[in-house]
Scaffold this motif. Structure first.
Motif, PDB file in Angstrom:
ATOM      1  N   PRO A   1     -14.525 -51.394 -26.633  1.00 48.96           N
ATOM      2  CA  PRO A   1     -14.936 -51.081 -25.259  1.00 48.96           C
ATOM      3  C   PRO A   1     -13.710 -50.869 -24.382  1.00 48.96           C
ATOM      4  O   PRO A   1     -12.679 -51.511 -24.571  1.00 48.96           O
ATOM      5  N   ALA A   2     -13.829 -49.950 -23.437  1.00 54.74           N
ATOM      6  CA  ALA A   2     -12.727 -49.703 -22.502  1.00 54.74           C
ATOM      7  C   ALA A   2     -12.712 -50.785 -21.433  1.00 54.74           C
ATOM      8  O   ALA A   2     -13.656 -51.569 -21.294  1.00 54.74           O
ATOM      9  N   ALA A   3     -11.646 -50.812 -20.661  1.00 57.42           N
ATOM     10  CA  ALA A   3     -11.501 -51.828 -19.621  1.00 57.42           C
ATOM     11  C   ALA A   3     -12.643 -51.762 -18.614  1.00 57.42           C
ATOM     12  O   ALA A   3     -13.124 -52.790 -18.135  1.00 57.42           O
TER      13      ALA A   3
ATOM     14  N   ALA B   1     -16.651 -61.721 -31.476  1.00 60.46           N
ATOM     15  CA  ALA B   1     -15.582 -61.794 -30.483  1.00 60.46           C
ATOM     16  C   ALA B   1     -14.218 -61.544 -31.117  1.00 60.46           C
ATOM     17  O   ALA B   1     -13.343 -60.926 -30.505  1.00 60.46           O
ATOM     18  N   SER B   2     -14.036 -62.006 -32.333  1.00 58.72           N
ATOM     19  CA  SER B   2     -12.746 -61.826 -32.997  1.00 58.72           C
ATOM     20  C   SER B   2     -12.490 -60.376 -33.377  1.00 58.72           C
ATOM     21  O   SER B   2     -11.353 -59.996 -33.648  1.00 58.72           O
ATOM     22  N   MET B   3     -13.560 -59.564 -33.376  1.00 55.07           N
ATOM     23  CA  MET B   3     -13.434 -58.171 -33.795  1.00 55.07           C
ATOM     24  C   MET B   3     -13.391 -57.191 -32.630  1.00 55.07           C
ATOM     25  O   MET B   3     -12.993 -56.041 -32.801  1.00 55.07           O
TER      26      MET B   3
ATOM     27  N   GLY C   1     -10.440 -56.953 -26.318  1.00 54.42           N
ATOM     28  CA  GLY C   1     -10.638 -57.447 -24.965  1.00 54.42           C
ATOM     29  C   GLY C   1     -11.619 -58.590 -24.855  1.00 54.42           C
ATOM     30  O   GLY C   1     -11.871 -59.081 -23.764  1.00 54.42           O
ATOM     31  N   ALA C   2     -12.181 -59.039 -25.982  1.00 54.07           N
ATOM     32  CA  ALA C   2     -13.200 -60.084 -25.935  1.00 54.07           C
ATOM     33  C   ALA C   2     -12.659 -61.382 -25.379  1.00 54.07           C
ATOM     34  O   ALA C   2     -13.315 -62.045 -24.564  1.00 54.07           O
ATOM     35  N   SER C   3     -11.460 -61.780 -25.781  1.00 53.18           N
ATOM     36  CA  SER C   3     -10.919 -63.059 -25.322  1.00 53.18           C
ATOM     37  C   SER C   3     -10.691 -63.046 -23.819  1.00 53.18           C
ATOM     38  O   SER C   3     -10.921 -64.049 -23.134  1.00 53.18           O
TER      39      SER C   3
ATOM     40  N   GLN D   1      -6.054 -57.388 -25.870  1.00 55.88           N
ATOM     41  CA  GLN D   1      -6.196 -57.174 -24.436  1.00 55.88           C
ATOM     42  C   GLN D   1      -6.786 -55.792 -24.178  1.00 55.88           C
ATOM     43  O   GLN D   1      -6.558 -54.862 -24.942  1.00 55.88           O
ATOM     44  N   PRO D   2      -7.523 -55.646 -23.092  1.00 61.69           N
ATOM     45  CA  PRO D   2      -8.089 -54.337 -22.761  1.00 61.69           C
ATOM     46  C   PRO D   2      -7.004 -53.369 -22.321  1.00 61.69           C
ATOM     47  O   PRO D   2      -5.909 -53.767 -21.936  1.00 61.69           O
ATOM     48  N   ALA D   3      -7.334 -52.081 -22.368  1.00 62.50           N
ATOM     49  CA  ALA D   3      -6.390 -51.059 -21.937  1.00 62.50           C
ATOM     50  C   ALA D   3      -6.094 -51.235 -20.444  1.00 62.50           C
ATOM     51  O   ALA D   3      -6.954 -51.672 -19.683  1.00 62.50           O
ATOM     52  N   PRO D   4      -4.893 -50.914 -19.999  1.00 63.13           N
ATOM     53  CA  PRO D   4      -4.566 -51.053 -18.574  1.00 63.13           C
ATOM     54  C   PRO D   4      -5.405 -50.110 -17.741  1.00 63.13           C
ATOM     55  O   PRO D   4      -5.779 -49.034 -18.204  1.00 63.13           O
ATOM     56  N   PRO D   5      -5.712 -50.507 -16.493  1.00 60.38           N
ATOM     57  CA  PRO D   5      -6.509 -49.632 -15.637  1.00 60.38           C
ATOM     58  C   PRO D   5      -5.757 -48.352 -15.310  1.00 60.38           C
ATOM     59  O   PRO D   5      -4.530 -48.305 -15.341  1.00 60.38           O
TER      60      PRO D   5
END
Length: 273
Positions: free
Chosen positions: A174-176, A207-209, A212-214, A230-234
């Motif tokens: 999923p994207a940010a 969640a481990s897969m 950005g889940a954590s 971590q999710p992609a930066p905005p």
């Protein structure tokens, strides 16, 4: 986990396509019966990663070799893992109302969600809102909704979820903005608490897969989380001196400098930034 396929040995659990679409069809049939009196025709449910939309309805989009046509309801799987399942079901039912209106009502022009659509949404227990929260406009081009406490939708949703219904497969990337949407969603608190939780909260394996889940789980719990993917930066902020203004009536767009007071000559309503 790696799934190995051997000819002739496929069980139902080994067929992700069958499982995924069977689950979505089961949900469609359930809400059709509970909220629409089994009055909606069959449609083709698809998975589409359209930007900035959880789902959409497209009338008579598909044709068969024998000359039949059917509607399409598309669901965006990028939201599934980071959005409560009740929100995913809201998206499905939101699009089912569009399908209902196409066959039995009078849809607004283009993407406009008109009063008839809004009234039907309320009747089945979803409050239309341009912001997705109380106080938003009931009609417009870009509409969200929230569940009405004690309404038919929540009752039907709770009934479905007590029948061991689940979504089994999830998009891992999923994207940010998808994560932000899940965190900001106004999930209804059903007696089945799993309905209001993010799927990545329910399953540690999932969640481990999921990227950005954590971070998402940490924000839900109010804790800072610095480990894990971590999710992609905005996206960078728009630093140009032009602003997009849109008419909420006809949907026409204009661009100009910030602070303009623009009024649509046809609809006689102010443009919105």
């Amino acid at each position: 986990m790696t799934i190995t396929f051997e000819p002739g040995s496929h069980s139902r659990a080994d067929r992700p396509t069958h499982v995924t679409y069977d689950e979505l069809q089961r949900a469609y049939d359930h809400f059709n019966e509970r909220l629409f009196g089994n009055g909606l025709p069959a449609c083709l449910i698809t998975l589409q990663r359209e930007k900035r939309t959880c789902g959409y309805f497209s009338a008579q989009r598909w044709a068969s070799m024998d000359g039949r046509t059917t509607d399409e309801i598309a669901m965006n799987p990028a939201y599934f893992a980071v959005t409560p399942i009740v929100e995913t079901m809201q998206t499905l039912v939101h699009e089912m109302v569009h399908l209902w209106q196409y066959h039995f009502g009078k849809p607004g022009r283009g993407r406009y969600h008109n009063g008839e659509w809004a009234n039907k949404m309320e009747a089945i227990g979803l409050m239309p809102s341009s912001t997705g929260k109380p106080g938003g406009a009931r009609t417009g081009d870009h509409m969200a909704d929230y569940a009405i406490e004690g309404g038919p939708f929540l009752a039907a949703c709770e009934e479905l979820l007590t029948q061991s219904f689940q979504i089994s497969w999830y998009d891992r990337f999923p994207a940010a903005d998808h994560i932000a949407h899940g965190l900001a969603s106004q999930a209804a608190q059903l007696s089945n608490s799993a309905a209001a939780a993010l799927p990545i909260q329910i399953s540690s394996s999932l969640a481990s897969m999921v990227r950005g889940a954590s971070t998402a789980i940490g924000q839900v719990s109010g804790e800072e989380t610095t480990t894990g993917p971590q999710p992609a930066p905005p996206a960078a902020a728009n630093r140009s001196n032009r602003v997009k203004y849109s008419c909420s009536g006809c949907g026409v767009n204009v661009w100009g400098k910030p602070g303009l007071n623009v009024v649509c000559g046809d609809c006689k309503v102010p443009f919105e930034v």
